[in-house]
Write an enzyme that holds these catalytic residues in place. Sequence first.
Site, PDB file in Angstrom:
ATOM      1  N   ASP A 158     -20.082  18.760 -20.054  1.00 57.88           N
ATOM      2  CA  ASP A 158     -20.065  20.432 -20.386  1.00 57.88           C
ATOM      3  C   ASP A 158     -20.694  20.426 -21.794  1.00 57.88           C
ATOM      4  O   ASP A 158     -21.007  21.756 -20.707  1.00 57.88           O
ATOM      5  CB  ASP A 158     -18.494  20.343 -21.651  1.00 57.88           C
ATOM      6  CG  ASP A 158     -17.674  19.125 -21.372  1.00 57.88           C
ATOM      7  OD1 ASP A 158     -16.996  19.899 -19.893  1.00 57.88           O
ATOM      8  OD2 ASP A 158     -16.814  18.860 -21.327  1.00 57.88           O
ATOM      9  N   HIS A 186     -12.025  18.189 -23.669  1.00 56.41           N
ATOM     10  CA  HIS A 186     -12.248  17.416 -22.316  1.00 56.41           C
ATOM     11  C   HIS A 186     -11.839  18.265 -21.201  1.00 56.41           C
ATOM     12  O   HIS A 186     -11.292  17.166 -20.511  1.00 56.41           O
ATOM     13  CB  HIS A 186     -13.048  16.485 -21.961  1.00 56.41           C
ATOM     14  CG  HIS A 186     -13.836  16.580 -20.280  1.00 56.41           C
ATOM     15  ND1 HIS A 186     -14.776  17.259 -20.497  1.00 56.41           N
ATOM     16  CD2 HIS A 186     -13.584  15.961 -19.315  1.00 56.41           C
ATOM     17  CE1 HIS A 186     -15.273  16.604 -18.845  1.00 56.41           C
ATOM     18  NE2 HIS A 186     -14.456  15.503 -18.660  1.00 56.41           N
TER      19      HIS A 186
HETATM   20  P1  NAX Z   1     -13.715   6.105  -9.533  1.00 53.91           P
HETATM   21  O1  NAX Z   1     -12.356   6.388  -9.502  1.00 53.91           O
HETATM   22  O2  NAX Z   1     -14.583   5.715  -8.734  1.00 53.91           O
HETATM   23  O3  NAX Z   1     -13.324   4.536 -10.622  1.00 53.91           O
HETATM   24  C1  NAX Z   1     -12.896   4.253 -11.770  1.00 53.91           C
HETATM   25  C2  NAX Z   1     -12.633   2.611 -11.554  1.00 53.91           C
HETATM   26  O4  NAX Z   1     -11.546   2.440 -12.274  1.00 53.91           O
HETATM   27  C3  NAX Z   1     -12.321   2.161  -9.697  1.00 53.91           C
HETATM   28  O5  NAX Z   1     -13.108   1.311  -9.752  1.00 53.91           O
HETATM   29  C4  NAX Z   1     -10.772   1.346 -10.752  1.00 53.91           C
HETATM   30  O6  NAX Z   1     -10.994   0.489  -9.791  1.00 53.91           O
HETATM   31  C5  NAX Z   1     -11.245   1.334 -12.270  1.00 53.91           C
HETATM   32  N1  NAX Z   1      -9.888   0.581 -12.901  1.00 53.91           N
HETATM   33  C6  NAX Z   1      -8.950   1.773 -13.434  1.00 53.91           C
HETATM   34  N2  NAX Z   1      -7.979   0.700 -14.148  1.00 53.91           N
HETATM   35  C7  NAX Z   1      -9.535   0.319 -14.371  1.00 53.91           C
HETATM   36  C8  NAX Z   1      -8.674  -1.022 -15.697  1.00 53.91           C
HETATM   37  N3  NAX Z   1      -7.240  -0.318 -16.667  1.00 53.91           N
HETATM   38  N4  NAX Z   1      -9.828  -1.502 -16.643  1.00 53.91           N
HETATM   39  C9  NAX Z   1     -10.418  -1.507 -15.642  1.00 53.91           C
HETATM   40  N5  NAX Z   1     -11.348  -0.939 -14.484  1.00 53.91           N
HETATM   41  C10 NAX Z   1     -10.088   0.183 -14.014  1.00 53.91           C
HETATM   42  O7  NAX Z   1     -13.213   7.292 -10.856  1.00 53.91           O
HETATM   43  P2  NAX Z   1     -15.039   7.586 -11.246  1.00 53.91           P
HETATM   44  O8  NAX Z   1     -15.509   8.483 -10.410  1.00 53.91           O
HETATM   45  O9  NAX Z   1     -15.940   6.892 -11.760  1.00 53.91           O
HETATM   46  O10 NAX Z   1     -14.495   8.359 -12.940  1.00 53.91           O
HETATM   47  C11 NAX Z   1     -14.526   8.102 -13.199  1.00 53.91           C
HETATM   48  C12 NAX Z   1     -12.544   8.157 -14.524  1.00 53.91           C
HETATM   49  O11 NAX Z   1     -14.080   9.132 -15.430  1.00 53.91           O
HETATM   50  C13 NAX Z   1     -12.138   9.261 -14.273  1.00 53.91           C
HETATM   51  O12 NAX Z   1     -11.211   8.781 -15.198  1.00 53.91           O
HETATM   52  C14 NAX Z   1     -12.381  10.865 -14.206  1.00 53.91           C
HETATM   53  O13 NAX Z   1     -11.683  12.113 -14.370  1.00 53.91           O
HETATM   54  C15 NAX Z   1     -13.597  10.485 -15.396  1.00 53.91           C
HETATM   55  N6  NAX Z   1     -14.159  11.465 -15.156  1.00 53.91           N
HETATM   56  C16 NAX Z   1     -14.691  12.046 -17.010  1.00 53.91           C
HETATM   57  C17 NAX Z   1     -15.488  12.806 -17.522  1.00 53.91           C
HETATM   58  C18 NAX Z   1     -16.405  13.184 -19.021  1.00 53.91           C
HETATM   59  O14 NAX Z   1     -16.810  14.175 -18.689  1.00 53.91           O
HETATM   60  N7  NAX Z   1     -15.496  12.712 -19.756  1.00 53.91           N
HETATM   61  C19 NAX Z   1     -16.637  13.407 -16.423  1.00 53.91           C
HETATM   62  C20 NAX Z   1     -16.329  12.837 -15.035  1.00 53.91           C
HETATM   63  C21 NAX Z   1     -15.210  12.230 -14.599  1.00 53.91           C
HETATM   64  O15 NAX Z   1     -14.576  12.833 -14.334  1.00 53.91           O
END
Ligand code: NAX
Length: 325
Positions: A158, A186
Site C-alpha cells: 500500500d 491492509h
Molecule cells: P497463491 O494461492 O498463488 O499461493 C498460496 C500458496 O500458499 C499455495 O501454494 C498454497 O498451497 C499455500 N498454502 C496454503 N496453506 C498453506 C499452509 N498452511 N502452509 C503453507 N503453505 C500454504 O497465493 P499468492 O498470490 O501467492 O498470495 C498469497 C497470500 O498473499 C494471499 O493470502 C493473498 O491474499 C496475500 N496478499 C497479501 C498482500 C499484502 O499486501 N499483504 C498483497 C498480495 C496478496 O494479495
Amino acid sequence: MKAPIRVAVTGAAGNIAYSLMWMIANGDCFGPDQPVILHLLEITPAMEKLSGVMMELEDSAHPLVKGIVGTDDANKAFDGVNAVFLVGSRPRTADMNRADLIRANGPIFTGQGKALQRANGDVKILTVGNPCNTNALIAMNSGKDVPQDRFHAMTRLDHNRSIGQLAKKAGVSFADVKDVAVWGNHSDTMYPDVSRATIGGKPVTSVLDAAWLKGEFITTVATRGKGIIKARGASSAASAAQAAVDHMHDWHLGSDGKIVSMAVASQGWYGVPKGLIYSFPCICKGAGAFEVVSGWDLDDFAKQKIAANITELESEKTAVADLLV
Ligand code: NAX
C-alpha cells in the site's frame, strides 16, 4: 563471506513466492554479501509443485544460495530460521466475504505461530497472507516465546502503491516521493497519509490538489488490488514480492532515514490499543532495530481514518477470539 542465514518462505509454490524467492536469492533482501539457506513450506498436496519450483531454484545457480529445504512440516521449516515470510494462505474466492477469509485462514497461523518458537533468537517474521494484520496477531499469540516486536504484517505494498500514484500524478520519478505513511489495516480501510510526504523536497500538499489527495488518491490505493485482479486476471504477485523484500530489507538493514510503513504490535501509540497489529510510520535503524515515529499532530480527517482502522481490526480480533489463546 558471511555465515549463511536461514530464511523461511511459506506458500512457496504460490504466485508471490515465485517472485519473492528469486529476489531473496539475488541478495535484494539481505544484501549482496549475505548467503542464505532457503526453508520452503507448503501443504502436502502442493509438494509436487514445490519440487518443480525447487528444481528451478537449483537451475538458477545463485551464488548466495547455500541450501534449499522443502517441507510440509512447519516445525522443520522454522527450525533455527532468522527470517520468515508467512505468505501461504488460502486466497479469497468469489463466494467468500472478508469474515469467511478470516475464519478460513486463522487456524493456519495458530499452528505456524507455535512452530515459530523453534526459530533463532533474532527471528523477524513478516506476515503477507491475508488478512495479514489479524493473521500476524494470531501467530503472535500462538508463538508466545517469540518477542512481540518480531511479528510484523505487510502494508508496504500500500505504501509503494501510494508513492506510485503520487509520482504519476505529479509527473516525477518514484524516487522523488518521500515519507508517505500508511496507517492501520491492509484492507480498503487503510489510510495513506501524505501530511509529512514530500515530492522533490516540497510538501505533497503544496504540489497536488487537496481534494484529489483526500478522495481519488485514497480510493485508488485502497482498491488497487481489485483493479489488478480485474486487469490481469490474477492478484498482485511481483509487486507484493517486491514489497515483502522492501519491508524485510529495511527491517534487517535500515531504511536510510526514510519513513516506511510497517504493521507492528502497538504499544498504545497514537491511541491504538496495545497488541493490535497496526500499520504506523516507522524508521528502521539497522540491525533489526525499528521505531514508530512519534509526536505527529493528527488532524480530524486522520483521526477519523485511524479510528476506523482500529474499529475494523478490533472486529477482526473478535472474530478470531477463540484462536487467540
Ligand atoms: P497463491 O494461492 O498463488 O499461493 C498460496 C500458496 O500458499 C499455495 O501454494 C498454497 O498451497 C499455500 N498454502 C496454503 N496453506 C498453506 C499452509 N498452511 N502452509 C503453507 N503453505 C500454504 O497465493 P499468492 O498470490 O501467492 O498470495 C498469497 C497470500 O498473499 C494471499 O493470502 C493473498 O491474499 C496475500 N496478499 C497479501 C498482500 C499484502 O499486501 N499483504 C498483497 C498480495 C496478496 O494479495
